[in-house]
Design a protein around this motif. Structure first.
Motif, PDB file in Angstrom:
ATOM      1  N   ALA A  57      10.457   4.624  -3.912  1.00  0.00           N
ATOM      2  CA  ALA A  57      10.215   4.101  -2.400  1.00  0.00           C
ATOM      3  C   ALA A  57       8.580   3.684  -2.512  1.00  0.00           C
ATOM      4  CB  ALA A  57      10.926   4.978  -1.556  1.00  0.00           C
ATOM      5  N   HIS A  58       8.015   3.704  -3.257  1.00  0.00           N
ATOM      6  CA  HIS A  58       6.601   3.412  -2.814  1.00  0.00           C
ATOM      7  C   HIS A  58       5.531   3.191  -3.889  1.00  0.00           C
ATOM      8  CE1 HIS A  58       3.021   5.591  -0.364  1.00  0.00           C
ATOM      9  NE2 HIS A  58       2.267   4.575  -0.796  1.00  0.00           N
ATOM     10  N   THR A  59       5.131   1.798  -3.687  1.00  0.00           N
ATOM     11  CA  THR A  59       4.664   1.764  -5.547  1.00  0.00           C
ATOM     12  C   THR A  59       3.586  -0.197  -4.671  1.00  0.00           C
ATOM     13  OG1 THR A  59       5.776  -0.199  -6.202  1.00  0.00           O
ATOM     14  CG2 THR A  59       6.373   2.055  -6.729  1.00  0.00           C
ATOM     15  N   HIS A  60       2.568   0.011  -5.783  1.00  0.00           N
ATOM     16  CA  HIS A  60       1.610  -0.925  -5.158  1.00  0.00           C
ATOM     17  C   HIS A  60       1.278  -1.881  -6.858  1.00  0.00           C
ATOM     18  CE1 HIS A  60       0.359   0.807  -1.147  1.00  0.00           C
ATOM     19  NE2 HIS A  60       0.466   1.945  -2.293  1.00  0.00           N
ATOM     20  N   LEU A  61       2.344  -2.759  -6.375  1.00  0.00           N
ATOM     21  CA  LEU A  61       2.400  -3.698  -7.840  1.00  0.00           C
ATOM     22  C   LEU A  61       1.329  -5.358  -7.540  1.00  0.00           C
ATOM     23  CD1 LEU A  61       5.635  -3.267  -8.997  1.00  0.00           C
ATOM     24  CD2 LEU A  61       3.777  -1.654  -9.638  1.00  0.00           C
ATOM     25  N   ASP A  91       7.796  -2.004  -3.403  1.00  0.00           N
ATOM     26  CA  ASP A  91       6.227  -3.068  -3.009  1.00  0.00           C
ATOM     27  C   ASP A  91       6.046  -3.028  -1.649  1.00  0.00           C
ATOM     28  OD1 ASP A  91       4.436  -3.418  -4.884  1.00  0.00           O
ATOM     29  OD2 ASP A  91       4.610  -5.444  -4.114  1.00  0.00           O
ATOM     30  N   TYR A  92       4.897  -2.834  -1.318  1.00  0.00           N
ATOM     31  CA  TYR A  92       4.087  -3.204  -0.217  1.00  0.00           C
ATOM     32  C   TYR A  92       4.138  -4.744  -0.671  1.00  0.00           C
ATOM     33  CZ  TYR A  92       4.949   1.362   1.272  1.00  0.00           C
ATOM     34  OH  TYR A  92       5.055   2.699   1.315  1.00  0.00           O
ATOM     35  N   ALA A  93       4.674  -5.734   0.678  1.00  0.00           N
ATOM     36  CA  ALA A  93       4.141  -7.127   0.677  1.00  0.00           C
ATOM     37  C   ALA A  93       3.496  -6.852   1.996  1.00  0.00           C
ATOM     38  CB  ALA A  93       5.366  -7.826   0.737  1.00  0.00           C
ATOM     39  N   PHE A 150       8.984  -1.090   7.556  1.00  0.00           N
ATOM     40  CA  PHE A 150       7.909  -1.809   7.341  1.00  0.00           C
ATOM     41  C   PHE A 150       6.531  -0.579   7.269  1.00  0.00           C
ATOM     42  CE2 PHE A 150       8.698  -4.900  11.270  1.00  0.00           C
ATOM     43  CZ  PHE A 150       9.269  -5.520  10.084  1.00  0.00           C
ATOM     44  N   LYS A 151       5.500  -1.167   6.514  1.00  0.00           N
ATOM     45  CA  LYS A 151       4.637   0.251   6.514  1.00  0.00           C
ATOM     46  C   LYS A 151       3.435  -0.416   7.803  1.00  0.00           C
ATOM     47  CE  LYS A 151       1.892   2.994   3.562  1.00  0.00           C
ATOM     48  NZ  LYS A 151       1.463   2.763   2.333  1.00  0.00           N
ATOM     49  N   THR A 152       2.903   0.738   8.071  1.00  0.00           N
ATOM     50  CA  THR A 152       1.816   1.244   9.363  1.00  0.00           C
ATOM     51  C   THR A 152       0.618   1.719   7.896  1.00  0.00           C
ATOM     52  OG1 THR A 152       2.349   2.416  10.911  1.00  0.00           O
ATOM     53  CG2 THR A 152       2.840   0.212  11.338  1.00  0.00           C
ATOM     54  N   VAL A 240       4.295   8.304   4.544  1.00  0.00           N
ATOM     55  CA  VAL A 240       4.387   8.678   3.285  1.00  0.00           C
ATOM     56  C   VAL A 240       3.526   9.671   2.959  1.00  0.00           C
ATOM     57  CG1 VAL A 240       5.065   5.604   3.428  1.00  0.00           C
ATOM     58  CG2 VAL A 240       2.766   6.632   3.779  1.00  0.00           C
ATOM     59  N   HIS A 241       3.364   9.590   1.619  1.00  0.00           N
ATOM     60  CA  HIS A 241       2.847  10.352   0.650  1.00  0.00           C
ATOM     61  C   HIS A 241       1.946  11.354   1.704  1.00  0.00           C
ATOM     62  CE1 HIS A 241      -0.603   7.893   2.602  1.00  0.00           C
ATOM     63  NE2 HIS A 241      -0.166   6.716   1.437  1.00  0.00           N
ATOM     64  N   LEU A 242       2.848  12.932   2.353  1.00  0.00           N
ATOM     65  CA  LEU A 242       2.503  13.605   2.592  1.00  0.00           C
ATOM     66  C   LEU A 242       1.318  14.694   2.284  1.00  0.00           C
ATOM     67  CD1 LEU A 242       2.644  14.459   5.270  1.00  0.00           C
ATOM     68  CD2 LEU A 242       4.255  16.459   5.291  1.00  0.00           C
ATOM     69  N   THR A 314       5.442   7.560  -6.401  1.00  0.00           N
ATOM     70  CA  THR A 314       5.138   7.575  -6.789  1.00  0.00           C
ATOM     71  C   THR A 314       3.192   6.761  -5.989  1.00  0.00           C
ATOM     72  OG1 THR A 314       5.451   5.502  -7.330  1.00  0.00           O
ATOM     73  CG2 THR A 314       6.234   7.000  -9.168  1.00  0.00           C
ATOM     74  N   ASP A 315       3.423   6.550  -4.866  1.00  0.00           N
ATOM     75  CA  ASP A 315       2.229   5.813  -4.535  1.00  0.00           C
ATOM     76  C   ASP A 315       1.713   5.156  -5.882  1.00  0.00           C
ATOM     77  OD1 ASP A 315       0.543   5.209  -2.807  1.00  0.00           O
ATOM     78  OD2 ASP A 315       0.061   6.541  -2.308  1.00  0.00           O
ATOM     79  N   HIS A 316       2.441   4.280  -6.458  1.00  0.00           N
ATOM     80  CA  HIS A 316       1.766   4.180  -7.918  1.00  0.00           C
ATOM     81  C   HIS A 316       0.711   3.061  -7.670  1.00  0.00           C
ATOM     82  CE1 HIS A 316       1.759   3.012 -12.073  1.00  0.00           C
ATOM     83  NE2 HIS A 316       2.089   1.846 -11.942  1.00  0.00           N
TER      84      HIS A 316
HETATM   85 ZN   LIG Z   1       0.222   3.419  -1.481  1.00  0.00          ZN
END
Ligand SMILES: [Zn+2]
Length: 458
Positions: A57-61, A91-93, A150-152, A240-242, A314-316
């Motif tokens: 649920a958490h990647t940055h491509l 992915d985060y848009a 949504f991410k903030t 996210v990513h605690l 992952t926060d890849h």
């Molecule tokens: Zn991230």
């Protein structure tokens, strides 16, 4: 006649492990039972676990950040994902000033159409509400398009991604009305900046000072503040990513008080501590939040085992070694982020294999819970009617992680040298074999966009 039968395996789904055959038809799970027969292809899973594909649920491509772009685009990132048993990637848009939500996601979706090797969804990262806050009016349309989270960012002020508390509360309220789950990156930006200023003055800017600039209490404060606002307006919140013990305690207290607070952590916070920043290759581990002290790692390990942590992702966000080196003498020049998309499921399953968590718990964290929280109705379990995203895991297979045996375009990994007992041997994406014993055997572009349902967990 079925298309595929996976025979003799131990199926992990719904909190249990059962010996049952799995039948697949038209990309869906069509039968579960003893001694299934009659299929074009039969895969023998004797001695293997049969698992639902992971949902990261958490990647940055293909993300521009820190003066460059992440080393993995959609093709190499999703290729690496399936080779580690992950069949859905979020992915985060990132919406920029003046941009619309659906418009932002559509651009990213187009890039995936020819490249994606697994199924994909997007969280829109909201950075600006636009003139007269018109973006709030687009939340319904975004949800209808399948963007239901949504991410903030409470940080990244200079990068133009941070939102203030006022905007955060407005977003929470509107999101609640429209069935959208807000994700938050919780760290206190002012304290970080003040610390960096001090370290710059004293000329102490090596990798370890990255950790010291963002110590435990910097995350803890922001987690508490985010929870405070979400609870006040009764909106659900996903952290996210605690990474910190204080953050874990805050999430625990909020859950106990009955608030809909969900927590994600990442494998690197379970494996490493801030000591990695003292290593000669310390810059490679620079990510935000940074790895914390041993108390935080222990608290996260416990929370992963006892159920407080809801998901592992992952926060890849990989960058080339040469780019990480930009910050050798000034950590602020190193682009933040590490690789992890291919190693997450193998790592979490190795914890199950070692008896630290159960197999059903590993599957819950990496697949079932993220699919449920983020509205991927066809993912996250091996039930009749769900997508046949299936991983065969050999608990006896030894594997040593190295950049050379990963399928990413990155040229290094923070997991280099990690020895695992057990590894995925086959991955099926909607019934089609895409990974086979070390080899990617799929076709880029066969991954599909997931139109997600609205948030409905209580
Ligand atoms: Zn991230």
């Amino acid at each position: 006649m079925l298309d595929l039968i996976i025979k003799n395996g131990k199926v992990v789904s719904d909190g249990s492990v059962v010996s049952v055959d799995v039948g697949v038809k038209n990309g869906k799970i069509a039968a579960l039972g003893a001694n299934l027969n009659g299929a074009e292809t039969v895969a023998d899973a004797r001695d293997f676990y049969v698992l639902p594909g992971a949902v990261d649920a958490h990647t940055h491509l293909a993300m521009p950040f820190g003066g460059t772009v992440t080393a993995d685009g959609y093709l190499s990132g999703t290729r690496a994902a399936v080779c580690g048993g992950t069949t859905t990637v979020f992915d985060y848009a990132i919406q920029r000033k003046g941009g619309g939500i659906v418009e932002t996601v559509k651009k990213r979706r187009e890039m995936c159409e020819t490249e994606a090797c697994c199924d994909y969804a997007f969280h829109a990262a909201i950075t600006d509400l636009g003139e007269s806050e018109s973006l709030l009016d687009e939340f319904d349309a975004a949800a209808a398009y399948g963007i239901t989270s949504f991410k903030t960012f409470m940080v990244y002020k200079k990068e133009g991604m941070m939102i203030g508390d006022g905007m955060f509360v407005k977003i929470l309220k509107r999101a609640k009305e429209t069935g959208i789950l807000i994700n938050v990156h919780a760290e206190n930006p002012d304290v970080i900046d003040a610390n960096i200023e001090d370290f710059r003055k004293s000329g102490t800017m090596t990798a370890y000072y990255h950790y010291l600039s963002r110590p435990e209490f910097v995350e803890e404060e922001a987690v508490k503040r985010a929870i405070h606002f979400a609870a006040a307006v009764r909106a659900p919140l996903y952290i996210v990513h605690l990474a910190s013990v204080g953050g874990v305690k805050a999430a625990e207290a909020a859950k106990r008080d009955g608030h809909s607070v969900y927590a994600e952590t990442c494998p690197h916070y379970l494996e490493y501590t801030s000591d990695v920043y003292k290593r000669p290759d310390g810059v490679n581990f620079i990510c935000s939040p940074p790895m914390k002290g041993p108390k935080s790692r222990d608290a996260l390990r416990k929370a992963v085992a006892d159920g407080l942590i809801d998901t592992v992702a992952t926060d890849h966000c990989p960058f080339k070694r040469s780019e990480k080196e930009w910050g050798k003498d000034d950590f602020t020049k190193t682009p933040n982020g590490c690789a992890g998309i291919e190693t997450m499921y193998p790592y979490m399953l190795s914890l199950a294999n070692a008896g630290k968590i159960s197999y059903p718990r590993a599957v819950e964290l990496c697949s079932t819970a993220p699919a449920r929280l983020f509205g991927c109705k066809d993912k996250g379990g091996l039930h009749i009617g769900k997508d046949a995203d299936i991983v065969l895991y050999d608990p006896k297979k030894p594997f040593t992680v190295s950049a050379g045996n990963m399928h990413s375009d990155g040229d290094h990994t923070i997991w280099e040298g990690l020895r695992l007992k057990g590894y995925p041997v086959k991955t099926f994406l909607r019934g089609k074999l895409v990974y086979d014993n070390g080899e990617y055997v799929g076709v880029p572009g066969e991954g599909k966009y997931i139109k997600r349902a609205k948030f409905s967990c209580q």
